[in-house]
Design an enzyme around this catalytic site. Structure first.
Site, PDB file in Angstrom:
ATOM      1  N   GLY A 103      55.128  21.344  36.089  1.00 57.77           N
ATOM      2  CA  GLY A 103      54.060  21.176  35.459  1.00 57.77           C
ATOM      3  C   GLY A 103      53.260  20.875  34.718  1.00 57.77           C
ATOM      4  O   GLY A 103      54.005  20.144  33.656  1.00 57.77           O
ATOM      5  N   HIS A 117      40.462  33.756  24.040  1.00 62.98           N
ATOM      6  CA  HIS A 117      39.849  33.215  22.643  1.00 62.98           C
ATOM      7  C   HIS A 117      38.726  33.804  21.745  1.00 62.98           C
ATOM      8  O   HIS A 117      39.346  33.832  20.641  1.00 62.98           O
ATOM      9  CB  HIS A 117      39.998  31.426  23.398  1.00 62.98           C
ATOM     10  CG  HIS A 117      40.681  31.163  24.132  1.00 62.98           C
ATOM     11  ND1 HIS A 117      42.004  31.477  23.893  1.00 62.98           N
ATOM     12  CD2 HIS A 117      40.553  30.231  25.255  1.00 62.98           C
ATOM     13  CE1 HIS A 117      42.584  30.426  24.640  1.00 62.98           C
ATOM     14  NE2 HIS A 117      41.518  29.924  25.156  1.00 62.98           N
TER      15      HIS A 117
END
Ligand SMILES: NC(=O)c1ccc[n+]([C@@H]2O[C@H](COP(=O)([O-])OP(=O)(O)OC[C@H]3O[C@@H](n4cnc5c(N)ncnc54)[C@H](OP(=O)(O)O)[C@@H]3O)[C@@H](O)[C@H]2O)c1
Length: 447
Positions: A14, A233
Protein backbone atom coordinates in the site's frame (compact mmCIF):
# COMPACT_ATOMS: atom_id res chain seq x y z
CA UNK A 1 21.72 -15.73 9.60
CA UNK A 2 19.82 -14.73 12.75
CA UNK A 3 18.52 -11.17 12.87
CA UNK A 4 18.43 -8.83 15.86
CA UNK A 5 15.54 -6.84 14.45
CA UNK A 6 12.65 -8.20 12.39
CA UNK A 7 10.01 -5.83 11.09
CA UNK A 8 6.99 -7.51 9.51
CA UNK A 9 4.71 -5.24 7.50
CA UNK A 10 1.09 -6.27 6.94
CA UNK A 11 -0.42 -4.48 3.92
CA UNK A 12 3.02 -3.85 2.49
CA UNK A 13 1.76 -3.22 -1.05
CA UNK A 14 0.00 0.00 0.00
CA UNK A 15 0.65 3.72 -0.06
CA UNK A 16 1.90 4.04 3.52
CA UNK A 17 4.61 1.43 3.02
CA UNK A 18 5.77 2.87 -0.31
CA UNK A 19 5.79 6.55 0.67
CA UNK A 20 6.71 6.44 4.34
CA UNK A 21 7.87 3.13 5.81
CA UNK A 22 10.34 1.94 3.16
CA UNK A 23 12.09 5.35 2.81
CA UNK A 24 12.33 5.69 6.61
CA UNK A 25 13.71 2.16 7.05
CA UNK A 26 16.20 2.68 4.21
CA UNK A 27 17.51 5.87 5.82
CA UNK A 28 17.79 4.36 9.30
CA UNK A 29 19.69 1.43 7.82
CA UNK A 30 21.95 3.53 5.60
CA UNK A 31 22.87 5.83 8.48
CA UNK A 32 23.42 2.79 10.70
CA UNK A 33 20.94 4.19 13.21
CA UNK A 34 19.40 0.73 13.42
CA UNK A 35 21.23 -2.55 13.45
CA UNK A 36 22.60 -3.77 10.11
CA UNK A 37 21.33 -7.12 11.22
CA UNK A 38 17.73 -6.35 10.31
CA UNK A 39 15.16 -8.08 8.15
CA UNK A 40 12.00 -6.39 6.89
CA UNK A 41 9.39 -8.92 5.80
CA UNK A 42 6.81 -7.40 3.49
CA UNK A 43 3.60 -9.41 3.46
CA UNK A 44 1.21 -9.25 0.53
CA UNK A 45 -1.30 -11.32 -1.37
CA UNK A 46 0.12 -10.38 -4.77
CA UNK A 47 2.29 -12.73 -6.74
CA UNK A 48 5.65 -10.92 -6.49
CA UNK A 49 9.22 -11.84 -5.75
CA UNK A 50 11.28 -9.31 -3.75
CA UNK A 51 12.75 -7.59 -6.79
CA UNK A 52 9.36 -7.15 -8.50
CA UNK A 53 7.87 -6.02 -5.22
CA UNK A 54 10.43 -3.24 -4.75
CA UNK A 55 10.02 -2.13 -8.36
CA UNK A 56 6.23 -2.00 -7.90
CA UNK A 57 6.69 0.04 -4.72
CA UNK A 58 8.81 2.51 -6.65
CA UNK A 59 5.85 3.09 -8.97
CA UNK A 60 3.66 4.12 -6.02
CA UNK A 61 5.84 7.03 -4.98
CA UNK A 62 7.16 10.05 -6.83
CA UNK A 63 10.33 10.05 -4.71
CA UNK A 64 13.18 7.76 -5.54
CA UNK A 65 13.38 4.70 -3.26
CA UNK A 66 16.84 3.66 -2.09
CA UNK A 67 16.63 0.28 -3.82
CA UNK A 68 20.31 -0.68 -3.34
CA UNK A 69 19.93 -0.51 0.44
CA UNK A 70 16.36 -1.79 0.58
CA UNK A 71 17.26 -4.91 -1.39
CA UNK A 72 19.79 -5.79 1.32
CA UNK A 73 17.20 -6.24 4.06
CA UNK A 74 13.71 -6.37 2.50
CA UNK A 75 12.09 -9.67 1.67
CA UNK A 76 8.66 -10.06 0.08
CA UNK A 77 6.58 -12.86 1.56
CA UNK A 78 3.39 -13.91 -0.19
CA UNK A 79 0.47 -14.85 2.05
CA UNK A 80 -3.16 -14.01 2.81
CA UNK A 81 -3.03 -12.12 6.08
CA UNK A 82 -6.72 -12.69 6.85
CA UNK A 83 -6.27 -16.47 6.69
CA UNK A 84 -4.92 -18.09 9.88
CA UNK A 85 -3.67 -21.17 8.05
CA UNK A 86 -1.16 -19.02 6.15
CA UNK A 87 0.48 -17.91 9.42
CA UNK A 88 2.12 -21.23 10.09
CA UNK A 89 4.68 -20.83 7.30
CA UNK A 90 5.28 -17.20 8.31
CA UNK A 91 5.85 -18.21 11.92
CA UNK A 92 8.25 -20.98 10.88
CA UNK A 93 10.16 -18.55 8.68
CA UNK A 94 10.39 -15.85 11.36
CA UNK A 95 11.61 -18.36 13.94
CA UNK A 96 14.27 -19.55 11.47
CA UNK A 97 15.75 -16.05 11.14
CA UNK A 98 15.48 -14.82 14.75
CA UNK A 99 17.28 -15.48 17.99
CA UNK A 100 15.91 -15.37 21.54
CA UNK A 101 16.79 -11.66 21.90
CA UNK A 102 15.42 -10.49 18.54
CA UNK A 103 13.06 -7.54 18.58
CA UNK A 104 9.91 -8.21 16.55
CA UNK A 105 7.83 -5.34 15.20
CA UNK A 106 4.52 -6.19 13.53
CA UNK A 107 3.41 -3.13 11.60
CA UNK A 108 -0.25 -3.10 10.52
CA UNK A 109 -0.30 -0.88 7.43
CA UNK A 110 -3.86 -2.00 6.75
CA UNK A 111 -7.32 -0.44 6.95
CA UNK A 112 -9.61 -0.83 9.99
CA UNK A 113 -11.86 -3.32 8.16
CA UNK A 114 -9.35 -6.17 8.50
CA UNK A 115 -7.59 -5.02 11.67
CA UNK A 116 -9.51 -7.33 14.02
CA UNK A 117 -8.94 -10.45 11.86
CA UNK A 118 -5.24 -9.75 11.49
CA UNK A 119 -4.73 -8.96 15.20
CA UNK A 120 -6.48 -12.21 16.13
CA UNK A 121 -4.36 -14.18 13.66
CA UNK A 122 -1.14 -12.65 14.98
CA UNK A 123 -2.10 -13.66 18.50
CA UNK A 124 -3.45 -17.13 17.68
CA UNK A 125 -0.42 -17.99 15.57
CA UNK A 126 1.73 -16.88 18.55
CA UNK A 127 3.72 -14.36 16.53
CA UNK A 128 3.09 -12.10 19.52
CA UNK A 129 2.82 -13.64 22.95
CA UNK A 130 0.99 -11.71 25.65
CA UNK A 131 3.27 -9.46 27.72
CA UNK A 132 6.46 -10.11 25.74
CA UNK A 133 7.65 -6.56 25.06
CA UNK A 134 10.17 -7.79 22.50
CA UNK A 135 7.15 -8.50 20.30
CA UNK A 136 5.13 -5.39 19.57
CA UNK A 137 2.20 -4.35 17.40
CA UNK A 138 2.05 -1.01 15.58
CA UNK A 139 -0.97 0.50 13.93
CA UNK A 140 -2.13 3.80 12.51
CA UNK A 141 -5.12 6.03 12.90
CA UNK A 142 -8.09 5.94 12.40
CA UNK A 143 -8.49 4.61 15.94
CA UNK A 144 -12.21 3.91 15.44
CA UNK A 145 -14.72 6.41 14.02
CA UNK A 146 -16.37 7.42 17.29
CA UNK A 147 -16.01 6.58 20.98
CA UNK A 148 -18.06 3.40 20.76
CA UNK A 149 -16.12 1.90 17.86
CA UNK A 150 -12.77 2.98 19.35
CA UNK A 151 -13.67 1.19 22.60
CA UNK A 152 -14.48 -1.95 20.60
CA UNK A 153 -11.16 -1.87 18.69
CA UNK A 154 -9.28 -1.32 21.89
CA UNK A 155 -11.02 -4.08 23.81
CA UNK A 156 -10.32 -6.41 20.92
CA UNK A 157 -6.60 -5.52 21.05
CA UNK A 158 -6.45 -5.91 24.83
CA UNK A 159 -7.83 -9.44 24.44
CA UNK A 160 -4.59 -10.40 22.74
CA UNK A 161 -1.91 -7.89 23.71
CA UNK A 162 -0.76 -5.95 26.72
CA UNK A 163 -0.98 -2.14 26.40
CA UNK A 164 2.86 -2.06 26.64
CA UNK A 165 2.99 -4.06 23.39
CA UNK A 166 0.74 -1.66 21.44
CA UNK A 167 2.10 1.39 19.57
CA UNK A 168 -0.58 3.69 18.14
CA UNK A 169 0.95 6.03 15.61
CA UNK A 170 -0.09 9.62 15.14
CA UNK A 171 2.67 10.64 12.75
CA UNK A 172 2.21 14.32 13.63
CA UNK A 173 3.88 13.63 16.96
CA UNK A 174 7.05 12.66 15.09
CA UNK A 175 7.44 16.14 13.58
CA UNK A 176 10.43 18.10 14.87
CA UNK A 177 8.53 21.15 16.11
CA UNK A 178 5.95 19.06 17.94
CA UNK A 179 8.77 17.26 19.71
CA UNK A 180 10.29 20.66 20.42
CA UNK A 181 7.14 22.04 22.10
CA UNK A 182 7.97 20.59 25.50
CA UNK A 183 11.58 21.77 25.32
CA UNK A 184 10.51 25.30 24.38
CA UNK A 185 8.02 25.42 27.21
CA UNK A 186 9.82 23.67 30.03
CA UNK A 187 13.48 24.44 29.29
CA UNK A 188 13.07 28.22 28.92
CA UNK A 189 12.23 30.24 32.00
CA UNK A 190 10.92 33.17 29.93
CA UNK A 191 8.23 30.93 28.52
CA UNK A 192 7.55 28.59 31.41
CA UNK A 193 7.04 31.45 33.88
CA UNK A 194 4.56 33.15 31.57
CA UNK A 195 2.71 30.08 30.32
CA UNK A 196 -0.64 30.70 31.99
CA UNK A 197 -3.78 32.83 31.94
CA UNK A 198 -2.06 35.71 33.75
CA UNK A 199 0.19 36.30 30.74
CA UNK A 200 -1.55 34.58 27.84
CA UNK A 201 -4.66 36.10 26.32
CA UNK A 202 -5.44 33.52 23.63
CA UNK A 203 -4.01 30.62 21.67
CA UNK A 204 -4.49 29.60 18.05
CA UNK A 205 -3.80 26.10 16.75
CA UNK A 206 -4.20 26.22 12.98
CA UNK A 207 -3.47 23.37 10.56
CA UNK A 208 -4.17 24.51 7.02
CA UNK A 209 -3.91 22.51 3.84
CA UNK A 210 -3.87 23.86 0.31
CA UNK A 211 -4.79 20.62 -1.42
CA UNK A 212 -8.19 18.98 -1.63
CA UNK A 213 -8.82 15.33 -0.83
CA UNK A 214 -6.58 14.05 -3.68
CA UNK A 215 -7.39 10.37 -4.24
CA UNK A 216 -8.57 9.61 -0.68
CA UNK A 217 -12.32 9.95 -1.39
CA UNK A 218 -13.29 6.56 0.04
CA UNK A 219 -11.66 7.21 3.38
CA UNK A 220 -12.16 10.95 3.62
CA UNK A 221 -15.87 11.06 2.98
CA UNK A 222 -16.54 8.69 5.89
CA UNK A 223 -14.28 10.73 8.13
CA UNK A 224 -14.15 14.49 7.48
CA UNK A 225 -11.91 17.13 9.01
CA UNK A 226 -13.15 16.71 12.57
CA UNK A 227 -12.27 13.02 12.84
CA UNK A 228 -9.36 13.01 10.41
CA UNK A 229 -7.50 15.99 11.90
CA UNK A 230 -8.98 17.28 15.15
CA UNK A 231 -9.46 13.98 16.99
CA UNK A 232 -5.82 13.12 16.53
CA UNK A 233 -3.34 15.81 15.44
CA UNK A 234 -4.96 18.99 16.77
CA UNK A 235 -5.99 17.61 20.15
CA UNK A 236 -2.50 16.19 20.55
CA UNK A 237 -0.97 19.61 19.88
CA UNK A 238 -3.48 21.28 22.18
CA UNK A 239 -2.66 18.91 25.02
CA UNK A 240 1.09 19.52 24.63
CA UNK A 241 0.53 23.29 24.66
CA UNK A 242 -1.82 23.35 27.64
CA UNK A 243 -0.56 20.57 29.91
CA UNK A 244 1.05 21.12 33.28
CA UNK A 245 4.68 20.06 33.64
CA UNK A 246 4.98 16.32 34.14
CA UNK A 247 6.79 15.23 37.32
CA UNK A 248 9.28 13.30 35.22
CA UNK A 249 10.20 13.48 31.54
CA UNK A 250 8.79 10.01 31.00
CA UNK A 251 6.09 8.70 28.73
CA UNK A 252 3.40 7.88 31.31
CA UNK A 253 3.91 11.07 33.31
CA UNK A 254 3.63 13.15 30.14
CA UNK A 255 0.51 11.29 29.01
CA UNK A 256 -1.12 11.67 32.43
CA UNK A 257 -0.85 15.44 32.04
CA UNK A 258 -2.03 15.41 28.41
CA UNK A 259 -5.11 13.38 29.31
CA UNK A 260 -6.01 15.85 32.08
CA UNK A 261 -6.10 18.62 29.47
CA UNK A 262 -8.33 16.74 27.03
CA UNK A 263 -10.70 15.79 29.86
CA UNK A 264 -11.01 19.41 30.95
CA UNK A 265 -12.02 20.89 27.59
CA UNK A 266 -15.14 23.08 27.45
CA UNK A 267 -16.35 23.85 23.96
CA UNK A 268 -17.83 27.25 23.15
CA UNK A 269 -20.89 25.81 21.41
CA UNK A 270 -21.76 28.96 19.51
CA UNK A 271 -18.33 29.16 17.88
CA UNK A 272 -18.49 25.88 15.93
CA UNK A 273 -18.20 26.33 12.15
CA UNK A 274 -18.16 23.45 9.67
CA UNK A 275 -17.33 24.08 6.01
CA UNK A 276 -17.08 22.17 2.76
CA UNK A 277 -14.99 23.45 -0.12
CA UNK A 278 -16.81 24.30 -3.32
CA UNK A 279 -16.18 21.47 -5.78
CA UNK A 280 -15.97 18.75 -3.11
CA UNK A 281 -19.21 17.17 -4.39
CA UNK A 282 -17.71 16.96 -7.90
CA UNK A 283 -14.62 15.07 -6.69
CA UNK A 284 -14.34 11.50 -7.99
CA UNK A 285 -16.26 8.96 -5.83
CA UNK A 286 -17.84 11.56 -3.56
CA UNK A 287 -21.64 11.20 -3.22
CA UNK A 288 -23.43 14.21 -4.71
CA UNK A 289 -25.29 14.83 -1.44
CA UNK A 290 -22.30 14.39 0.90
CA UNK A 291 -22.42 16.49 4.06
CA UNK A 292 -18.82 15.72 5.03
CA UNK A 293 -16.92 18.73 6.34
CA UNK A 294 -13.53 19.67 4.90
CA UNK A 295 -13.11 22.55 7.36
CA UNK A 296 -13.71 22.93 11.09
CA UNK A 297 -13.28 25.84 13.44
CA UNK A 298 -14.21 26.19 17.11
CA UNK A 299 -13.18 27.89 20.31
CA UNK A 300 -12.52 25.83 23.38
CA UNK A 301 -11.53 26.55 26.98
CA UNK A 302 -9.14 24.44 29.02
CA UNK A 303 -10.71 24.31 32.43
CA UNK A 304 -7.53 23.99 34.52
CA UNK A 305 -6.09 26.47 37.05
CA UNK A 306 -3.32 27.30 34.55
CA UNK A 307 -5.51 28.18 31.57
CA UNK A 308 -9.03 28.83 32.87
CA UNK A 309 -10.67 31.59 30.77
CA UNK A 310 -8.15 31.55 27.90
CA UNK A 311 -9.79 30.84 24.53
CA UNK A 312 -8.04 28.29 22.33
CA UNK A 313 -9.01 28.66 18.68
CA UNK A 314 -8.83 25.45 16.70
CA UNK A 315 -8.92 25.52 12.90
CA UNK A 316 -8.19 23.00 10.21
CA UNK A 317 -9.28 22.66 6.62
CA UNK A 318 -8.54 21.78 3.04
CA UNK A 319 -8.31 24.07 0.01
CA UNK A 320 -7.13 26.99 2.13
CA UNK A 321 -4.69 29.66 1.01
CA UNK A 322 -1.54 27.70 1.83
CA UNK A 323 -0.15 24.64 3.58
CA UNK A 324 0.76 25.92 7.00
CA UNK A 325 0.51 24.61 10.58
CA UNK A 326 1.28 26.68 13.61
CA UNK A 327 0.59 27.45 17.23
CA UNK A 328 0.25 31.14 18.01
CA UNK A 329 0.34 32.38 21.60
CA UNK A 330 -0.94 35.96 22.09
CA UNK A 331 0.10 37.65 25.33
CA UNK A 332 -1.82 40.25 27.30
CA UNK A 333 -0.61 43.83 26.98
CA UNK A 334 1.38 45.16 29.91
CA UNK A 335 -0.35 47.58 32.26
CA UNK A 336 1.95 50.34 30.93
CA UNK A 337 0.86 49.60 27.38
CA UNK A 338 -2.73 50.05 28.51
CA UNK A 339 -1.96 53.27 30.44
CA UNK A 340 0.09 54.94 27.70
CA UNK A 341 -2.65 54.23 25.19
CA UNK A 342 -0.13 53.87 22.39
CA UNK A 343 -0.69 51.68 19.32
CA UNK A 344 1.45 48.94 20.77
CA UNK A 345 0.92 45.38 19.79
CA UNK A 346 0.74 42.49 22.18
CA UNK A 347 3.60 40.01 22.05
CA UNK A 348 3.02 36.96 19.96
CA UNK A 349 4.92 33.70 20.02
CA UNK A 350 4.40 31.74 16.84
CA UNK A 351 5.62 28.16 16.63
CA UNK A 352 5.59 27.05 13.01
CA UNK A 353 5.26 23.29 12.57
CA UNK A 354 4.76 22.97 8.82
CA UNK A 355 6.06 23.39 6.10
CA UNK A 356 9.21 24.05 8.13
CA UNK A 357 10.00 24.40 11.78
CA UNK A 358 10.44 27.93 13.13
CA UNK A 359 9.85 30.00 16.24
CA UNK A 360 9.07 33.71 16.07
CA UNK A 361 8.55 36.07 19.01
CA UNK A 362 7.27 39.54 18.15
CA UNK A 363 8.20 42.36 20.51
CA UNK A 364 7.67 46.13 20.57
CA UNK A 365 10.72 48.28 20.04
CA UNK A 366 11.59 51.91 19.48
CA UNK A 367 12.54 52.66 15.90
CA UNK A 368 16.13 53.88 15.70
CA UNK A 369 16.21 57.65 15.14
CA UNK A 370 15.31 61.00 16.68
CA UNK A 371 11.57 60.38 16.84
CA UNK A 372 9.74 58.23 19.36
CA UNK A 373 8.23 55.95 16.74
CA UNK A 374 7.64 52.34 17.63
CA UNK A 375 7.75 49.17 15.61
CA UNK A 376 7.20 45.47 16.02
CA UNK A 377 10.39 43.46 15.58
CA UNK A 378 10.90 39.72 15.50
CA UNK A 379 13.21 37.41 17.37
CA UNK A 380 13.21 34.21 15.47
CA UNK A 381 14.94 31.07 14.47
CA UNK A 382 14.20 28.77 11.59
CA UNK A 383 15.55 25.35 10.95
CA UNK A 384 18.11 26.46 8.37
CA UNK A 385 18.24 24.76 4.96
CA UNK A 386 21.50 22.99 5.79
CA UNK A 387 20.00 21.60 8.99
CA UNK A 388 16.70 20.90 7.27
CA UNK A 389 18.29 18.44 4.85
CA UNK A 390 19.28 16.44 7.91
CA UNK A 391 15.97 16.69 9.71
CA UNK A 392 14.56 13.21 9.97
CA UNK A 393 11.12 12.46 8.61
CA UNK A 394 8.50 11.78 11.29
CA UNK A 395 8.44 8.06 10.44
CA UNK A 396 12.20 7.69 10.96
CA UNK A 397 11.88 9.03 14.48
CA UNK A 398 8.77 6.96 15.22
CA UNK A 399 10.26 3.72 13.89
CA UNK A 400 13.46 4.29 15.83
CA UNK A 401 11.46 4.91 19.02
CA UNK A 402 9.59 1.64 18.52
CA UNK A 403 12.89 -0.21 18.04
CA UNK A 404 14.22 1.38 21.23
CA UNK A 405 11.00 0.93 23.18
CA UNK A 406 10.46 4.64 23.76
CA UNK A 407 6.73 5.30 24.04
CA UNK A 408 6.48 9.08 24.53
CA UNK A 409 5.42 9.88 20.95
CA UNK A 410 2.72 7.22 20.78
CA UNK A 411 -0.85 7.62 21.87
CA UNK A 412 -2.08 5.86 24.99
CA UNK A 413 -5.61 4.48 25.07
CA UNK A 414 -6.98 6.98 27.61
CA UNK A 415 -5.85 9.87 25.37
CA UNK A 416 -7.87 8.40 22.51
CA UNK A 417 -10.87 7.75 24.72
CA UNK A 418 -10.87 11.32 26.06
CA UNK A 419 -10.44 12.70 22.52
CA UNK A 420 -13.43 10.77 21.21
CA UNK A 421 -15.59 11.95 24.12
CA UNK A 422 -14.77 15.50 23.12
CA UNK A 423 -15.28 14.93 19.37
CA UNK A 424 -18.67 13.32 20.02
CA UNK A 425 -19.56 16.43 22.05
CA UNK A 426 -18.61 18.77 19.18
CA UNK A 427 -20.71 16.76 16.77
CA UNK A 428 -23.72 17.40 18.98
CA UNK A 429 -23.24 21.20 18.79
CA UNK A 430 -25.71 22.83 16.39
CA UNK A 431 -23.94 23.73 13.17
CA UNK A 432 -24.66 24.16 9.49
CA UNK A 433 -22.30 23.38 6.61
CA UNK A 434 -20.90 26.49 4.97
CA UNK A 435 -19.71 26.04 1.39
CA UNK A 436 -16.53 28.07 0.91
CA UNK A 437 -14.50 29.17 -2.06
CA UNK A 438 -11.70 30.88 -0.18
CA UNK A 439 -10.09 31.07 3.24
CA UNK A 440 -11.01 34.74 3.32
CA UNK A 441 -14.74 33.93 3.41
CA UNK A 442 -14.19 31.58 6.33
CA UNK A 443 -12.15 34.11 8.28
CA UNK A 444 -14.91 36.68 7.83
CA UNK A 445 -17.44 34.26 9.28
CA UNK A 446 -15.22 33.49 12.24
CA UNK A 447 -14.42 37.10 13.16
N1 LIG B 1 -1.02 6.40 3.55
C1 LIG B 1 -0.76 7.23 4.56
O1 LIG B 1 0.00 8.19 4.44
C2 LIG B 1 -1.43 7.00 5.89
C3 LIG B 1 -1.32 8.00 6.87
C4 LIG B 1 -1.92 7.79 8.11
C5 LIG B 1 -2.61 6.62 8.36
N2 LIG B 1 -2.70 5.66 7.38
C6 LIG B 1 -3.43 4.43 7.70
O2 LIG B 1 -2.58 3.31 7.44
C7 LIG B 1 -3.34 2.21 6.95
C8 LIG B 1 -2.78 1.79 5.57
O3 LIG B 1 -2.87 2.89 4.70
P1 LIG B 1 -2.45 2.84 3.16
O4 LIG B 1 -2.61 4.24 2.68
O5 LIG B 1 -1.16 2.15 2.94
O6 LIG B 1 -3.63 1.96 2.55
P2 LIG B 1 -3.68 1.25 1.10
O7 LIG B 1 -2.80 1.96 0.13
O8 LIG B 1 -5.13 1.11 0.76
O9 LIG B 1 -3.04 -0.20 1.37
C9 LIG B 1 -3.75 -1.16 2.10
C10 LIG B 1 -2.96 -2.45 2.16
O10 LIG B 1 -3.80 -3.42 2.80
C11 LIG B 1 -3.89 -4.57 1.94
N3 LIG B 1 -5.22 -5.15 2.05
C12 LIG B 1 -6.39 -4.50 1.97
N4 LIG B 1 -7.41 -5.39 2.11
C13 LIG B 1 -6.85 -6.61 2.26
C14 LIG B 1 -7.37 -7.90 2.44
N5 LIG B 1 -8.69 -8.14 2.53
N6 LIG B 1 -6.51 -8.92 2.57
C15 LIG B 1 -5.18 -8.71 2.51
N7 LIG B 1 -4.61 -7.50 2.34
C16 LIG B 1 -5.45 -6.46 2.21
C17 LIG B 1 -3.65 -4.04 0.55
O11 LIG B 1 -3.24 -5.12 -0.27
P3 LIG B 1 -3.47 -5.11 -1.86
O12 LIG B 1 -2.43 -4.17 -2.40
O13 LIG B 1 -3.26 -6.50 -2.26
O14 LIG B 1 -4.87 -4.62 -2.08
C18 LIG B 1 -2.57 -3.01 0.81
O15 LIG B 1 -1.31 -3.64 0.91
C19 LIG B 1 -4.77 2.70 6.89
O16 LIG B 1 -5.41 2.35 8.10
C20 LIG B 1 -4.64 4.22 6.82
O17 LIG B 1 -5.77 4.88 7.34
C21 LIG B 1 -2.13 5.84 6.15
Amino acid sequence: MKNDLIVTIFGSTGDLTARKLLPALAKLYKQKTITQNVKVICLGRRDYDTETYLNEMQKLTSKSLDLPHLSKFVEYFKMQITDLTDYQKLNTYIRSISNEHSKHIYYLAIGPEILADVAKNISESKLIEFNNTNQVLVFEKPFGHNLESAVKVNQMLWNYFDEKQIYRIDHYLGKEMIQNLMTLRFANRIFEDTWDSKSIESVKIFVKEEEGILNRAGYYDTSGALKDMVQSHLLQILSLVAMDPPNLYESDYIKDEKVKVIRSLNIDKKSVLFGQYKGYLEELNIPKDSKTETFVYFRVFVNTPRFRGVPFEILTGKKLSQKESYVEISYHKTSEQEKWNLPLHSNKLRILINPKGAVDLSINSKMPGLKDNLEVVHLNFTTTPSVEGNIPEAYEKLLLDIVEGSRTLFTRWDEIEASWHFIDEIKKCPHSLFVYESEHELMEKIN
